[in-house]
Design a protein around this motif. Structure first.
Motif, PDB file in Angstrom:
ATOM      1  N   PHE A  86      16.367  25.009 -25.940  1.00  0.00           N
ATOM      2  CA  PHE A  86      16.955  24.163 -24.891  1.00  0.00           C
ATOM      3  C   PHE A  86      16.036  24.079 -23.671  1.00  0.00           C
ATOM      4  O   PHE A  86      16.129  23.134 -22.893  1.00  0.00           O
ATOM      5  N   LEU A  87      15.121  25.026 -23.490  1.00  0.00           N
ATOM      6  CA  LEU A  87      14.171  24.957 -22.384  1.00  0.00           C
ATOM      7  C   LEU A  87      13.107  23.877 -22.605  1.00  0.00           C
ATOM      8  O   LEU A  87      12.391  23.506 -21.680  1.00  0.00           O
ATOM      9  N   PHE A  88      13.020  23.369 -23.842  1.00  0.00           N
ATOM     10  CA  PHE A  88      12.106  22.265 -24.140  1.00  0.00           C
ATOM     11  C   PHE A  88      12.379  21.071 -23.230  1.00  0.00           C
ATOM     12  O   PHE A  88      11.474  20.334 -22.851  1.00  0.00           O
ATOM     13  N   ALA A  89      13.627  20.894 -22.843  1.00  0.00           N
ATOM     14  CA  ALA A  89      14.031  19.740 -22.035  1.00  0.00           C
ATOM     15  C   ALA A  89      13.641  19.861 -20.568  1.00  0.00           C
ATOM     16  O   ALA A  89      13.648  18.852 -19.860  1.00  0.00           O
ATOM     17  N   LEU A  90      13.279  21.046 -20.095  1.00  0.00           N
ATOM     18  CA  LEU A  90      12.958  21.191 -18.672  1.00  0.00           C
ATOM     19  C   LEU A  90      11.850  20.230 -18.213  1.00  0.00           C
ATOM     20  O   LEU A  90      12.051  19.503 -17.236  1.00  0.00           O
ATOM     21  N   PRO A  91      10.696  20.198 -18.886  1.00  0.00           N
ATOM     22  CA  PRO A  91       9.681  19.226 -18.443  1.00  0.00           C
ATOM     23  C   PRO A  91      10.147  17.772 -18.596  1.00  0.00           C
ATOM     24  O   PRO A  91       9.771  16.911 -17.811  1.00  0.00           O
ATOM     25  N   LEU A  92      10.980  17.520 -19.605  1.00  0.00           N
ATOM     26  CA  LEU A  92      11.473  16.153 -19.811  1.00  0.00           C
ATOM     27  C   LEU A  92      12.354  15.704 -18.653  1.00  0.00           C
ATOM     28  O   LEU A  92      12.422  14.516 -18.348  1.00  0.00           O
ATOM     29  N   SER A 127       0.827  -1.214   0.000  1.00  0.00           N
ATOM     30  CA  SER A 127       0.000   0.000   0.000  1.00  0.00           C
ATOM     31  C   SER A 127       0.856   1.257   0.000  1.00  0.00           C
ATOM     32  O   SER A 127       0.543   2.236  -0.697  1.00  0.00           O
ATOM     33  N   LEU A 128       1.928   1.248   0.785  1.00  0.00           N
ATOM     34  CA  LEU A 128       2.830   2.396   0.831  1.00  0.00           C
ATOM     35  C   LEU A 128       3.426   2.668  -0.546  1.00  0.00           C
ATOM     36  O   LEU A 128       3.484   3.820  -0.999  1.00  0.00           O
ATOM     37  N   LEU A 129       3.853   1.622  -1.220  1.00  0.00           N
ATOM     38  CA  LEU A 129       4.431   1.782  -2.553  1.00  0.00           C
ATOM     39  C   LEU A 129       3.397   2.315  -3.542  1.00  0.00           C
ATOM     40  O   LEU A 129       3.708   3.175  -4.382  1.00  0.00           O
ATOM     41  N   ALA A 130       2.172   1.843  -3.441  1.00  0.00           N
ATOM     42  CA  ALA A 130       1.114   2.340  -4.322  1.00  0.00           C
ATOM     43  C   ALA A 130       0.875   3.832  -4.076  1.00  0.00           C
ATOM     44  O   ALA A 130       0.676   4.604  -5.023  1.00  0.00           O
ATOM     45  N   ASN A 131       0.921   4.253  -2.819  1.00  0.00           N
ATOM     46  CA  ASN A 131       0.772   5.679  -2.509  1.00  0.00           C
ATOM     47  C   ASN A 131       1.942   6.486  -3.053  1.00  0.00           C
ATOM     48  O   ASN A 131       1.765   7.645  -3.447  1.00  0.00           O
ATOM     49  N   MET A 132       3.138   5.897  -3.063  1.00  0.00           N
ATOM     50  CA  MET A 132       4.305   6.595  -3.613  1.00  0.00           C
ATOM     51  C   MET A 132       4.120   6.858  -5.102  1.00  0.00           C
ATOM     52  O   MET A 132       4.539   7.906  -5.606  1.00  0.00           O
ATOM     53  N   ILE A 133       3.478   5.941  -5.809  1.00  0.00           N
ATOM     54  CA  ILE A 133       3.223   6.154  -7.239  1.00  0.00           C
ATOM     55  C   ILE A 133       2.300   7.349  -7.415  1.00  0.00           C
ATOM     56  O   ILE A 133       2.565   8.234  -8.236  1.00  0.00           O
ATOM     57  N   ALA A 134       1.226   7.386  -6.635  1.00  0.00           N
ATOM     58  CA  ALA A 134       0.278   8.501  -6.746  1.00  0.00           C
ATOM     59  C   ALA A 134       0.965   9.829  -6.432  1.00  0.00           C
ATOM     60  O   ALA A 134       0.753  10.831  -7.125  1.00  0.00           O
ATOM     61  N   THR A 135       1.811   9.838  -5.417  1.00  0.00           N
ATOM     62  CA  THR A 135       2.527  11.061  -5.054  1.00  0.00           C
ATOM     63  C   THR A 135       3.492  11.483  -6.164  1.00  0.00           C
ATOM     64  O   THR A 135       3.569  12.668  -6.512  1.00  0.00           O
ATOM     65  N   THR A 136       4.209  10.525  -6.736  1.00  0.00           N
ATOM     66  CA  THR A 136       5.143  10.828  -7.822  1.00  0.00           C
ATOM     67  C   THR A 136       4.413  11.418  -9.017  1.00  0.00           C
ATOM     68  O   THR A 136       4.854  12.420  -9.601  1.00  0.00           O
ATOM     69  N   VAL A 137       3.288  10.822  -9.385  1.00  0.00           N
ATOM     70  CA  VAL A 137       2.510  11.339 -10.519  1.00  0.00           C
ATOM     71  C   VAL A 137       2.015  12.749 -10.215  1.00  0.00           C
ATOM     72  O   VAL A 137       2.148  13.660 -11.040  1.00  0.00           O
ATOM     73  N   THR A 138       1.472  12.945  -9.028  1.00  0.00           N
ATOM     74  CA  THR A 138       0.932  14.259  -8.654  1.00  0.00           C
ATOM     75  C   THR A 138       2.001  15.342  -8.719  1.00  0.00           C
ATOM     76  O   THR A 138       1.793  16.402  -9.330  1.00  0.00           O
ATOM     77  N   PHE A 139       3.153  15.092  -8.107  1.00  0.00           N
ATOM     78  CA  PHE A 139       4.199  16.113  -8.087  1.00  0.00           C
ATOM     79  C   PHE A 139       4.810  16.328  -9.468  1.00  0.00           C
ATOM     80  O   PHE A 139       5.121  17.454  -9.842  1.00  0.00           O
ATOM     81  N   ILE A 196      11.691  16.183 -15.715  1.00  0.00           N
ATOM     82  CA  ILE A 196      10.755  15.700 -14.706  1.00  0.00           C
ATOM     83  C   ILE A 196      10.105  14.403 -15.185  1.00  0.00           C
ATOM     84  O   ILE A 196       9.984  13.439 -14.437  1.00  0.00           O
ATOM     85  N   ILE A 197       9.689  14.371 -16.441  1.00  0.00           N
ATOM     86  CA  ILE A 197       8.906  13.257 -16.974  1.00  0.00           C
ATOM     87  C   ILE A 197       9.693  11.956 -16.990  1.00  0.00           C
ATOM     88  O   ILE A 197       9.227  10.935 -16.468  1.00  0.00           O
ATOM     89  N   TYR A 198      10.872  11.951 -17.601  1.00  0.00           N
ATOM     90  CA  TYR A 198      11.619  10.688 -17.743  1.00  0.00           C
ATOM     91  C   TYR A 198      12.042  10.098 -16.399  1.00  0.00           C
ATOM     92  O   TYR A 198      11.823   8.905 -16.157  1.00  0.00           O
ATOM     93  N   PRO A 199      12.621  10.869 -15.489  1.00  0.00           N
ATOM     94  CA  PRO A 199      12.952  10.268 -14.184  1.00  0.00           C
ATOM     95  C   PRO A 199      11.709   9.783 -13.427  1.00  0.00           C
ATOM     96  O   PRO A 199      11.759   8.740 -12.779  1.00  0.00           O
ATOM     97  N   SER A 200      10.602  10.513 -13.537  1.00  0.00           N
ATOM     98  CA  SER A 200       9.372  10.079 -12.868  1.00  0.00           C
ATOM     99  C   SER A 200       8.900   8.739 -13.414  1.00  0.00           C
ATOM    100  O   SER A 200       8.473   7.864 -12.649  1.00  0.00           O
ATOM    101  N   GLY A 210       4.632  19.745 -11.346  1.00  0.00           N
ATOM    102  CA  GLY A 210       5.888  20.403 -11.739  1.00  0.00           C
ATOM    103  C   GLY A 210       5.910  20.746 -13.215  1.00  0.00           C
ATOM    104  O   GLY A 210       6.362  21.830 -13.613  1.00  0.00           O
ATOM    105  N   CYS A 211       5.412  19.847 -14.041  1.00  0.00           N
ATOM    106  CA  CYS A 211       5.359  20.129 -15.478  1.00  0.00           C
ATOM    107  C   CYS A 211       4.412  21.284 -15.767  1.00  0.00           C
ATOM    108  O   CYS A 211       4.711  22.137 -16.613  1.00  0.00           O
ATOM    109  N   MET A 212       3.291  21.332 -15.078  1.00  0.00           N
ATOM    110  CA  MET A 212       2.336  22.422 -15.302  1.00  0.00           C
ATOM    111  C   MET A 212       2.958  23.775 -14.924  1.00  0.00           C
ATOM    112  O   MET A 212       2.755  24.771 -15.614  1.00  0.00           O
TER     113      MET A 212
END
Length: 180
Positions: free
Chosen positions: A49-55, A17-29, A57-61, A33-35
């Motif tokens: 080069f600023l195109f990569a800023l959201p990436l 359950s804790l791990l499942a909550n971590m997924i929800a938290t990761t997606v939310t943040f 966040i996205i790829y590591p997430s 952050g991308c928004m």
């Protein structure tokens, strides 16, 4: 099921359950952050080069979520191999049978990947509306999409079947050691 096995089962389910909550938290943040970055890029005069800023966040997430999903599956398959055969609790065994019969292929994780893919599409659309439409820019956009392919391939692996085989090997070795 012995009291010790019952306690172990409960602790593993709690971790699950804790791990499942971590997924929800990761997606939310990460979506939040991308928004924020998209809002900044809408107001600013961005450079490509600023195109990569959201990436960034996205790829590591995505990789973090894949790692957490693997941990959840590893716990589930441990429960399936070591705890459920001796007890009345059979959720993991039944769930595995359900997934096989329903041909359900990680719908939850694919939904998350679609969210991240949509964020990449928004990023591309944002830069196109800012007139970043040269061949070089489209090459950069295409590269960002191609980099997403390994993530999709990793998430499509049947980790449950692999982990069950590994846990069964561990169990067989333990059984062999105790019989010697």
């Amino acid at each position: 099921m012995t009291p010790d096995q019952s306690l172990e089962y409960q602790k593993l389910r709690d971790e699950y359950s804790l791990l499942a909550n971590m997924i929800a938290t990761t997606v939310t943040f990460s979506v939040g952050g991308c928004m924020v970055l998209f809002g900044y890029l809408l107001d600013a005069t961005p450079r490509i080069f600023l195109f990569a800023l959201p990436l960034l966040i996205i790829y590591p997430s995505c990789l973090i979520i894949i790692s957490i999903l693997q941990s959840i599956i590893r716990l589930a398959t441990y429960i399936n191999v070591f705890l459920e055969p001796q007890g009345d609790l059979k959720y993991e065994t039944r769930y595995l049978n359900f997934k096989v019969k329903s041909k359900d292929k990680l719908v939850f994780s694919l939904t998350i990947l679609l969210i991240y893919f949509a964020l990449i599409a928004i990023d591309i659309a944002l830069f196109i509306t800012k007139n970043f439409t040269s061949t070089r820019d489209f090459f950069i956009y295409g590269t960002s999409i191609i980099l997403f392919i390994p993530i999709i391939r990793i998430i499509r692996i049947d980790w449950r079947t692999k982990y069950i085989k590994y846990w069964e090997k561990v169990k067989a070795e333990e059984t062999q050691e105790t019989s010697n």
